[in-house]
Design a protein around this motif. Structure first.
Motif, PDB file in Angstrom:
ATOM      1  N   VAL A 256       0.740  -1.297  -0.054  1.00  0.00           N
ATOM      2  CA  VAL A 256      -0.222  -0.160  -0.102  1.00  0.00           C
ATOM      3  C   VAL A 256       0.916   1.210  -0.036  1.00  0.00           C
ATOM      4  O   VAL A 256       0.750   2.271  -0.719  1.00  0.00           O
ATOM      5  CB  VAL A 256      -0.819  -0.161   1.321  1.00  0.00           C
ATOM      6  CG1 VAL A 256      -1.964   1.404   1.234  1.00  0.00           C
ATOM      7  CG2 VAL A 256      -1.661  -1.089   0.991  1.00  0.00           C
ATOM      8  N   ALA A 257       1.908   1.196   0.694  1.00  0.00           N
ATOM      9  CA  ALA A 257       2.826   2.297   0.887  1.00  0.00           C
ATOM     10  C   ALA A 257       3.733   2.456  -0.392  1.00  0.00           C
ATOM     11  O   ALA A 257       3.573   3.710  -0.869  1.00  0.00           O
ATOM     12  CB  ALA A 257       3.748   2.186   1.819  1.00  0.00           C
TER      13      ALA A 257
ATOM     14  N   VAL B  97       2.540   9.895  -5.015  1.00  0.00           N
ATOM     15  CA  VAL B  97       2.739  11.132  -4.503  1.00  0.00           C
ATOM     16  C   VAL B  97       3.938  11.975  -4.758  1.00  0.00           C
ATOM     17  O   VAL B  97       4.101  13.077  -4.973  1.00  0.00           O
ATOM     18  CB  VAL B  97       2.499  11.178  -2.798  1.00  0.00           C
ATOM     19  CG1 VAL B  97       2.912  12.358  -2.207  1.00  0.00           C
ATOM     20  CG2 VAL B  97       1.304  10.827  -2.717  1.00  0.00           C
TER      21      VAL B  97
ATOM     22  N   ALA C 245       1.160   4.325  -3.075  1.00  0.00           N
ATOM     23  CA  ALA C 245       0.756   5.712  -2.571  1.00  0.00           C
ATOM     24  C   ALA C 245       1.959   6.477  -2.750  1.00  0.00           C
ATOM     25  O   ALA C 245       1.839   7.954  -3.141  1.00  0.00           O
ATOM     26  CB  ALA C 245       0.182   5.794  -1.080  1.00  0.00           C
TER      27      ALA C 245
END
Length: 298
Positions: A99-100, A107, A103
């Motif tokens: 997930v990190a 970003v 994301a």
């Protein structure tokens, strides 16, 4: 002299101290592939802190207190190191790691290239660049993560990254971005210290030096420095691409033909594979800089 002391020597001392302390705490299981896959515990995070804390110390010595909110791409580098430390603390948790990755890969381009998105690219062009950069960061993150286990245990890991960051620093310096080259130099010094300490103090040559949890910090700092160099300095596109793909050649050690050469010869092939694109990238930067006469476009 003061900048050299605070920006290079101090982070090397701090990073070396953390590294020696972390290695002294490492259990015997740290030498095994099983431990390398588990990646849990405070000791594994300490290894990641060697790079994260070391770089932050060097950044503070070189730039002073970080600006908030950051307005320039280089001002994000310190925060990327801090985020890398945070991500490294839960990297061994299977759910949050992927997930990190997704994301943060999305970003990072938007944060580092805010001015470019606003003043250079149109809406469609900006979206295309954003998607492409996010995919590249995500893929490169996996390459970095895999490189720690693809290389033989021992001092080979720090040595390869010492060469990669060293090549990055040279390319940046030749491209006229001495400030960014100094930022890369912080990591060069830390990896060099890690390599030397591993050679001198490591009793068990089967130990992995850097756990996979170190990959966020390495990825963030490499990508951050490269993106600043390409978009805001004059790093040739060919040099940027060659540096980006250099780590792919670490994985030639997993090819059956190469494995049959033996551990030592296989390692030589891996290091040579990484070194070749780095050396070519430096050569392109030299040619582009005009040091050899008339420069040409790459």
């Amino acid at each position: 002299m003061k900048q050299l002391l605070l920006g290079l020597l101090l982070p090397t001392i701090v990073g070396s101290g953390i590294f020696i302390f972390a290695r002294s705490r490492a259990p015997k299981e740290y030498a095994t592939v099983r431990y390398e896959k588990e990646q849990g515990g405070f000791t594994a995070w300490l290894i990641a802190a060697v790079l994260g804390v070391g770089y932050v110390v060097g950044y503070l010595g070189m730039e002073g207190m970080p600006v908030f909110p950051p307005r320039l791409g280089t001002q994000w580098l310190c925060y990327l190191a801090i985020v890398g430390l945070i991500v490294a603390s839960f990297w061994h948790v299977a759910v949050w790691g992927p997930v990190a990755q997704v994301a943060i890969s999305i970003v990072i381009p938007r944060l580092l290239l805010t001015s470019t998105f606003k003043h250079t690219w149109g809406p469609v062009e900006g979206i295309i660049w954003w998607v492409c950069l996010a995919v590249v960061i995500f893929m490169f993150w996996h390459i970095v993560e895999g490189s720690f286990s693809a290389l033989p245990a021992g001092a080979s890991g720090p040595f390869v990254y010492f060469g990669l960051f060293g090549g990055t620093a040279l390319v940046l310096a030749l491209s006229g971005s001495l400030r960014l080259a100094q930022h890369a130099g912080i990591l060069v010094a830390i990896f060099a210290a890690g390599w030397i300490i591993t050679l001198v103090l490591q009793r068990d040559r089967k130990r992995f030096v850097f756990p996979r949890g170190t990959s966020p910090i390495v990825t963030f700092l490499l990508i951050g420095i490269w993106m600043n160099g390409y978009f805001f300095a004059e790093v040739p596109a060919a040099s940027a691409i060659l540096l980006l793909i250099a780590l792919l050649f670490v994985h030639v050690g997993r090819i059956g033909v190469i494995q049959r050469l033996g551990v030592r010869r296989s390692l030589i092939v891996q290091i040579a594979g990484v070194a070749l694109p780095v050396v070519i990238a430096i050569g392109v930067a030299v040619a582009r800089s005009g040091l050899l006469g008339d420069s040409s476009t790459y």
